[in-house]
Design an enzyme around this catalytic site. Structure first.
Site, PDB file in Angstrom:
ATOM      1  N   GLY A  72       0.860  -1.171   0.000  1.00 17.07           N
ATOM      2  CA  GLY A  72       0.000   0.000   0.000  1.00 17.07           C
ATOM      3  C   GLY A  72       0.897   1.222   0.000  1.00 17.07           C
ATOM      4  N   CYS A  73       0.325   2.414  -0.200  1.00 18.04           N
ATOM      5  CA  CYS A  73       1.228   3.533  -0.394  1.00 18.04           C
ATOM      6  C   CYS A  73       0.556   4.894  -0.309  1.00 18.04           C
ATOM      7  CB  CYS A  73       1.867   3.482  -1.775  1.00 18.04           C
ATOM      8  SG  CYS A  73       2.563   1.917  -2.156  1.00 18.04           S
ATOM      9  N   ALA A  74       1.409   5.918  -0.382  1.00 19.22           N
ATOM     10  CA  ALA A  74       0.975   7.295  -0.572  1.00 19.22           C
ATOM     11  C   ALA A  74       1.635   7.806  -1.837  1.00 19.22           C
ATOM     12  CB  ALA A  74       1.424   8.139   0.605  1.00 19.22           C
TER      13      ALA A  74
END
Lengths: 379, 149, 501
Positions: free
Chosen positions: A12-14
């Site tokens: 997951g990430c930004a």
């Protein structure tokens, strides 16, 4: 434990991206501030940036950014480079020692041009030659990894929180007209410098938040056309799809996004005859490039920046404009942090791209259709 | 009125319509085994399966508009219900003279001589209401309960 | 002098006297004349020699009085000379003929579908609920160009002809002759209602079926029965049948007794004559000959219909498929060794060919290695038993599946494997009008439709669980598969990882 590339690692990430559509350059401070706000969306196992317009003095050369595990491999690579390229310059990428960044590999950059006689011998154009070279180094040579290979652009990435990576690479000292950033939350890896985002090929860079459930369908389709997916990451696949559809197939941007995040059949059924024919053809022919599962991506090129969500918007992304600037990020706060009063701010729908092209660029795409896409371009 | 129509092209000639007709007209409705083994007298099937392979079909009273059996009945046992159109034989009044058997153009009235002589025929399962049992249980959709087309 | 048969009955019929009401439904229904009513004793007697265990009497008995079991009578135990092996010899000693059988290979070879497990999303990406979100199964079969040219919002070149399926399931080839017209009508109607296709097999297209032409794949096989201009024009696609999983390498034989008037008219052969399909097409002795036929058929239909080539899964299937793709086929249909048949020599059915799972994996891998996978669509058949088999097949690389045995089971088939006798008690594999009428095509179509719809829902659920909302994202997505109980080599051929990896 298996390293990135030996095993597939979802994460997951930004993400965040800023561009100036007039092509005016600005420092790396804003993008670091923007991604730093979303600290909790990453876990310190990967952060990175892509910046465009940062190497005006070498804008005709391919800027290769390398990770080397040790000096011996560096020497080997330099010999290989000399054989194939004219090297305009080569140096260690300046970094700032920092407590939060550990176990950094040797990080070097070379500004190179393929030798004419090598191109003639291999009967390929310059770009294709560079792509093959990058693929070869990354898949066949142990201990060396090319993580950036475009002209007048560069990726900067590593294991750590993105704001720390930004500081490490001294990004405030660079000036670019597009900046994208990524904070990573891999689920089961100690993190490897090469595995961080952005992932790049030539001047195309991808930062990505999501887990692509169509991964293997996309990978196997790409491998049919000579791509080698060495990292087994979604981002790599997205970058290659983009490279294949844009560079090799020469498709307009709007067609590419319709292939990657196609409208549903029930939507296509409601279109007029001409549109229906095109969309059907896109889905039928490029079905293997449909990217399925949750994703929000930011693609940077020398021409501009494109943001795209999966068809049912399973990952967040928000866009804003102010003056000559276009902003896209995972969270609104990341935009407001660096742009206090945006003129427009909107949540693009699933499958609906935000396309920001430089005013100076020669767009290869036909005019885009939806209102919000127009805002992005005309702002 | 709704009648039972046969689609002979799908009649498998299995005879299940008869089995279910007997059960439906026995004192053990819904229990085939008891209807066959315990009810006395065991009712006669009101449907007749005619077969000359590959042709086969299940035949039952057509409940004619101008029912010959009603006209011919000498005791008034055979009556057509003016509301439903169903032709029913009142067994209490039937004396077993077989006039109805004689006049029925379809051969759909049967002679039951197990106890006292009485004519039996399809009553469209009117007592139970709903779809006649033969139609309900035909395994191949060869019987239809519908208005005339 | 008559030859005494040493073949003992295979089955035992148990009649529960407490339940039997002597209604004679069983007597009436058995085309093998197993049951008879003895008036003198008021008893129903069952003569088991002829029983094929088709379960018709059991199913139709209104009181559940009948049970059919394997005959408990046993030969002396022998692991080598099993009862089946001995029995086969008795039969051949009595008849001097080839052993015949029907339906697919029933030997206990591994079923690889059952050694493959599917993935589902947890936390890191959301599963998708098909009840709330679109879940697309639409599939296109046909040649896909390498690229599209779109200029000024216009498609510069039209797509080659495609079959459009609402779900990735088609009814496989079964000829009129091998199955009844009512069975074909059932499938044709179901295909029409559900947006897919049925296949004529080598039986031609009966005049009643021209209305279903848009949903028909018309077959051209080695006997060329029923092939004429209108037939080719009527179908949505044309399939050249080279082989069939149940009997690779051999032709077909429809005995003259089955060639009654309708069959004779549809196949364009005299009534009562045997319809013999040669083992090879006598105008195809090589891949280049195949190319000629493919293009002859395309030419004859103005390049408006995709041409499929159906082959049996044999050892060298990957190379053959590659050749077929290069010969110009738009669709390759591969039939695994468990594929069904109306009649095949037993030894061939049970010993020739390879599993469809391996064939599919090998062909898909090979076509991708050669970068020609998009030039053809892959359709696989040969015992697709449920929706999970379909999901696994597509993840291995298929575009769609062919079902035939499953479809016939939906119509009532009970797998007695006696299709070749023409005495199908379920009205499916027969031309006897008395038997064929047992299958009401309206009910048959409903049952076949229900099966398709049920599988469609299940496929959607499984896709959603994987976080996929369009079938093309499953195609060749082998990462969604894991092997269980397979050897290293098997995993390698299937191109999948082991569970836990």
């Amino acid at each position: 434990m298996l390293r990135e590339g030996q095993i597939r690692i979802p994460s997951g990430c930004a993400i965040s991206g800023i561009m100036n559509k007039k092509g005016r350059v600005f420092g790396g401070g804003d993008i670091i501030n923007s991604i730093a706000v979303m600290h909790d969306r990453s876990n310190g196992l990967g952060g990175g940036f892509a910046a465009y317009g940062i190497y005006p003095e070498f804008k005709e050369e391919y800027a290769f950014h390398f990770f080397f595990d040790h000096t011996a491999i560096k020497n080997e690579i330099e010999a290989l480079l000399k054989k194939n390229f004219i090297i305009a310059s080569g140096e260690a990428i300046p970094v700032r020692k920092s407590n939060s960044i550990k176990d950094a590999p040797l990080i070097w950059r070379y500004f190179v041009r393929p030798k004419h006689r090598v191109l003639v011998k291999q009967e390929v154009d310059e770009e294709e030659f560079v792509v093959r070279f990058v693929m070869r180094v990354n898949s066949e040579i142990d201990g060396a990894y090319i993580f950036s290979s475009g002209k007048n652009m560069g990726a900067f990435k590593g294991v750590g929180y993105p704001e720390d990576i930004g500081e490490f690479y001294r990004l405030e000292e660079y000036s670019g007209y597009i900046w994208t950033a990524h904070g990573r939350f891999p689920t089961n890896t100690p993190g490897w410098w090469g595995g961080a985002h952005p992932f790049t090929l030539l001047d195309c860079s991808v930062v990505h938040n999501g887990e692509i459930s169509s991964y293997d369908a996309n990978r196997r389709q790409l491998e049919m056309y000579g791509y080698k997916c060495v990292l087994q990451t979604d981002t790599e696949v997205v970058a290659y799809i983009f490279d294949y559809l844009m560079r090799k197939q020469g498709l307009p941007l709007d067609v590419i996004v319709k292939a990657m995040a196609s409208p549903f059949w029930h939507e296509i059924d409601r279109m007029n005859k001409k549109e229906k024919e095109i969309l059907r053809a896109i889905r039928v022919v490029y079905g293997g490039f449909l990217v399925n599962g949750p994703f929000s991506i930011l693609i940077g090129t020398n021409q501009g920046m494109i943001a795209l969500n999966d068809r049912i918007k399973l990952r967040p992304s928000i866009a804003a404009t102010k003056g000559d600037y276009l902003y896209v990020a995972s969270e609104e706060a990341a935009i407001r942090q660096v742009c206090s009063k945006p003129e427009h701010m909107w949540m693009p729908r699933g499958g609906e791209p935000v396309i920001g092209l430089l005013e100076t660029s020669q767009p290869t795409c036909v005019p885009v259709r939806t209102e919000q896409e127009k805002i992005a371009i005309n702002s | 009125m709704k009648r039972v129509y046969v689609r002979e092209e799908y009649c498998a000639g299995c005879g299940l319509c008869q089995v279910h007709c007997i059960t439906a007209h026995s004192e053990y409705k819904g229990d085939i085994i008891k209807a066959y083994k315990k009810s006395f007298p065991r009712p006669l099937a009101r449907v007749i399966v005619e077969e000359k392979r590959p042709l086969s079909f299940s035949l039952q009273c057509r409940h004619c508009e101008e029912a010959e059996c009603v006209k011919a009945c000498i005791t008034g046992a055979m009556q057509k219900d003016p509301a439903t159109g169903i032709v029913i034989n009142d067994t209490a009044r039937c004396i077993g003279c077989w006039t109805c058997v004689l006049v029925c153009p379809y051969g759909a009235v049967r002679r039951d001589e197990t106890l006292h002589k009485v004519a039996v025929k399809c009553d469209m399962c009117a007592e139970a209401g709903g779809v006649p049992s033969c139609v309900e249980n035909c395994p191949n959709g060869a019987l239809e309960y519908r208005e005339e087309r | 002098m008559s030859l005494k048969s040493y073949v003992t009955p295979s089955f035992l019929i148990e009649r529960n006297k407490d339940r039997c009401i002597k209604c004679k439904v069983c007597v009436q229904q058995c085309a093998n004349e197993v049951h008879r009513y003895d008036e003198e004793d008021d008893e129903i007697i069952s003569e088991e020699h002829q029983c094929v265990n088709c379960q018709r009497c059991v199913t139709m008995c209104p009181t559940g009085a009948l049970t059919i079991r394997r005959n408990p009578n046993e030969l002396r135990q022998n692991s080598n000379w099993t009862a089946e092996a001995v029995r086969a010899i008795y039969i051949q000693a009595e008849t001097g003929g080839i052993l015949l059988t029907g339906m697919g290979n029933d030997r206990p070879y591994p079923v690889y579908w059952d050694n493959i497990l599917l993935n589902a999303s947890q936390v890191t990406n959301p599963s998708i609920d098909p009840l709330r979100e679109p879940m697309e199964l639409k599939t296109h079969l046909g040649r896909k160009p390498d690229s599209l040219s779109i200029k000024e919002g216009k498609l510069q070149k039209k797509l080659p002809p495609q079959l459009e399926l609402e779900l990735p399931i088609m009814f496989s080839a079964m000829s009129f002759g091998s199955i009844s017209l009512n069975a074909i009508k059932s499938l044709a109607e179901a295909a029409k209602q559900e947006g897919t296709y049925f296949n004529t097999g080598e039986g031609g297209l009966h005049r009643d079926l021209y209305q279903y032409g848009k949903n028909a794949i018309v077959q051209v096989a080695s006997g060329r029965f029923g092939v004429h201009a209108d037939y080719l024009q009527a179908g949505a696609a044309i399939e050249i049948k080279i082989g069939q999983g149940a009997k690779p390498g051999i032709g077909g034989h429809l005995p003259g007794e089955k060639v009654e008037r309708e069959v004779s008219e549809t196949r364009m052969i005299p009534e009562g004559t045997d319809a013999i399909s040669p083992a090879p097409h006598h105008d195809i002795y090589s891949i280049e000959d195949l190319r000629q036929l493919i293009y002859s058929l395309k030419e004859a239909t103005n390049y408006e219909k995709p041409v499929s080539v159906k082959i049996a899964a044999v050892h060298n299937v990957a190379a053959i498929a590659s050749g077929i793709a290069r010969a110009g086929a738009d669709i390759i249909a591969i039939d695994g060794y468990r594929g069904g048949t109306g009649a095949a020599p037993l030894r061939i059915r049970d010993n020739v060919g390879i599993p469809i799972e391996f064939a599919l994996a090998a062909v898909d891998t090979r076509l991708r290695q050669e970068a020609i996978r998009n030039q053809v669509s892959l359709v696989v058949g040969g015992s697709i038993r449920n929706s999970a088999d379909i999901v696994k097949a597509i993840a291995l690389g298929a575009d769609a599946v062919y079902i035939a045995s499953s479809a016939l089971l939906a119509l009532g088939c009970h797998m007695c494997q006696k299709c070749y006798t023409g005495k199908c008690n379920w009205g499916i594999a027969t031309q006897d009008p008395h038997l064929a009428k047992r299958l009401n095509p309206e009910l048959g179509a409903q049952r076949a439709r229900n099966l398709l719809r049920a599988w469609k829902h299940e496929i959607q659920e499984m896709l959603g669980g994987m976080g996929i909302n369009a079938i093309e994202s499953l195609r060749g997505n082998r990462l969604m598969l894991r092997g269980i109980g397979l050897t290293e080599k098997e995993l390698q051929i299937l191109g999948i990882k082991n569970a836990g990896e």
